[in-house]
Write an enzyme that holds these catalytic residues in place. Structure first.
Site, PDB file in Angstrom:
ATOM      1  N   HIS A  52      -3.942  -4.546  -0.163  1.00  0.00           N
ATOM      2  CA  HIS A  52      -3.479  -5.130   1.099  1.00  0.00           C
ATOM      3  C   HIS A  52      -3.530  -6.652   1.023  1.00  0.00           C
ATOM      4  CE1 HIS A  52      -3.086  -1.563   3.676  1.00  0.00           C
ATOM      5  NE2 HIS A  52      -3.992  -1.039   2.867  1.00  0.00           N
TER       6      HIS A  52
ATOM      7  N   CYS B  98       0.838  -1.201   0.000  1.00  0.00           N
ATOM      8  CA  CYS B  98       0.000   0.000   0.000  1.00  0.00           C
ATOM      9  C   CYS B  98       0.877   1.258   0.000  1.00  0.00           C
ATOM     10  CB  CYS B  98      -1.007  -0.026   1.145  1.00  0.00           C
ATOM     11  SG  CYS B  98      -2.363   1.138   0.860  1.00  0.00           S
TER      12      CYS B  98
ATOM     13  N   GLU C 297      -2.499  -8.748   3.071  1.00  0.00           N
ATOM     14  CA  GLU C 297      -2.842  -9.295   4.398  1.00  0.00           C
ATOM     15  C   GLU C 297      -4.343  -9.291   4.657  1.00  0.00           C
ATOM     16  OE1 GLU C 297      -1.651  -6.346   3.783  1.00  0.00           O
ATOM     17  OE2 GLU C 297      -2.289  -4.840   5.246  1.00  0.00           O
TER      18      GLU C 297
END
Lengths: 255, 199
Positions: B179, B77, B181
């Protein structure tokens, strides 16, 4: 193509997920992590955790369970409830929340929104708005976690939406109180009116009871996401079926 | 495997840490140059504003450290944006780490709401070991207002108002605008591929 988001909302009280009807009569619906993982597996795009008693009891949600949720989840989640300071927001973001949402404290001190977006960026600052339709006049209420403590704010919803976006809100969750928990559909007229003045992503909340309600709110009010609680907690609507139906109706969703 | 998540002073490092833990790695979160230089993998995370993040990096003296890394590095990001030469944000021009050619600018969203927030589809431009098992149309979770144009370093694109770089690579340095994650199985696969890369 950006997809429309389906967002189960988990109201948290004393570390458990609860649900009431029009903010009253809360019943226990399960453990936070169990439900979070269930919704993740079913294809929820994002989760929102509201500590519904935080604002009224003058306490804040615990970064400890935020950390547990972040450890378990691989989809984004937002934490709301009683966040009054930059430090309180920072603690939740540091624990692994992707966004924080403010409601009553922002009404009491609107500069909080500026401070939060300056510190962490607009992308993680959500403003929740509890709005009540009085005919065609939409008014903002605060402290809605407890009906006895709910206050009139004197603010008009459309004005407040524009004010918070100007101050640095990155997303709006509009909770139409007349519709909360009654499953008769989202307040399309009010959401259309807010959509017209809202330049940031807009999430509809309050009133989902059937698949058609989601289809209507995406097609007619053009919202970015739809939030619901009881229909998911009580398995009235299964998220995989909902998303398949929305896809068939021509709405972009993540399958 | 030793993996360091660079502590840039930004708030949200935990979710990246947990994502690697789910892959069986115990990441270190550190701003210590020696620890960062000796790690087998380096992750540059980041949320918030570019000027704030670059000031944090310089205050910790990490600029030259990050610019000298030879092992696989991935920026996530804002962390990806910091890898570029310059970042235009809020009327301010910030010098980035300069590891990937180009400029970060405001994403042209047209009439669409901004920031670009939510799950969007990925399109492949170039094959790369980071993309093993990733297909066109896979979904990733984005939250951002600024982006890199599509350029020679672009591996995958996404589109929101206009096309922009979703995944980038220059030499030993990769970046994801989204993202990983928080991008479910697709994101986990990208992070696993990053661990498996042989330079």
């Amino acid at each position: 193509m950006l997809t429309r988001r389906i967002i189960p909302c988990l109201d948290v009280r004393d570390g458990r997920v609860v649900k009431g009807v029009q903010f009253r009569n809360h019943e226990d619906v399960g453990d936070i992590i169990d439900l979070a993982l269930r919704y993740r597996d079913e294809g929820a795009d994002e989760l929102v955790f509201y500590d519904i008693t935080a604002s009224v009891d003058d306490r804040t949600v615990s970064p400890e369970w935020v950390g547990k949720v972040s450890r378990a989840l691989d989809i984004p989640f937002c934490v709301a409830g009683g966040i009054k300071t930059v430090e309180a927001a920072g603690a939740r973001l540091a624990a692994g929340a992707d966004k924080i949402s403010v409601n009553s404290p922002a009404l009491m001190r609107p500069d909080l929104i500026n401070e939060l977006s300056d510190a962490y960026g607009v992308q993680c600052i959500v403003v929740g708005i509890d709005t009540f339709a009085d005919g065609e006049i939409y008014r903002v209420k605060s402290h809605t976690g407890d009906p006895d403590k709910t206050r009139e704010t004197g603010r008009l919803t459309l004005d407040w939406v524009q004010d918070v976006v100007q101050r640095g809100a990155g997303e709006i969750v509009l909770n139409c109180m007349n519709r909360d928990g009654v499953r008769k559909g989202y307040d399309l007229e009010q959401l259309k009116a807010v959509r017209a003045v809202c330049e940031v992503p807009l999430i509809a909340s309050g009133g989902a009871g059937a698949t058609e309600h989601f289809e209507d709110v995406f097609k007619r009010a053009n919202v970015d996401g739809a939030l619901a609680a009881s229909v998911f907690h009580k398995s009235v609507i299964a998220i995989p079926d909902l998303k398949a139906d929305l896809r068939r109706a021509g709405i972009e969703v993540r399958l | 495997m030793s993996l360091v998540i660079v502590d840039t002073g930004c708030a949200n490092l935990a979710s990246v840490q947990y994502a690697f833990e789910r892959l069986g790695i115990e990441p270190l979160v550190s701003d210590d140059p020696v620890t960062i230089l000796s790690a087998e993998r380096v992750v540059l995370p980041g949320v918030g504003s570019a000027p704030f993040a670059m000031r944090g990096i310089h205050a910790k003296g990490l600029g030259p450290v990050l610019q000298s890394l030879k092992q696989p590095v991935i920026g996530i990001c804002l962390g990806m944006q910091l890898l570029y030469e310059t970042l235009e944000e809020g009327g301010e021009t910030v010098e980035g780490l300069g590891l990937i050619p180009g400029t970060i600018e405001k994403l042209q969203t047209g009439d669409l709401p901004a920031p670009h927030m939510g799950w969007n589809t990925l399109q492949t431009v170039k094959q790369d070991p980071l993309l093993n098992g990733i297909s066109d149309g896979d979904y990733a979770y984005f939250v951002h207002s600024y982006a890199a144009f599509v350029s020679d370093s672009t591996l995958m694109t996404a589109e929101y108002g206009s096309a922009f770089t979703a995944i980038t690579r220059s030499k030993n340095v990769w970046g994801c605008q989204f993202h990983p994650e928080r991008s479910s199985k697709t994101g986990a696969l990208i992070l696993k591929n990053f661990l498996d890369i042989n330079l």
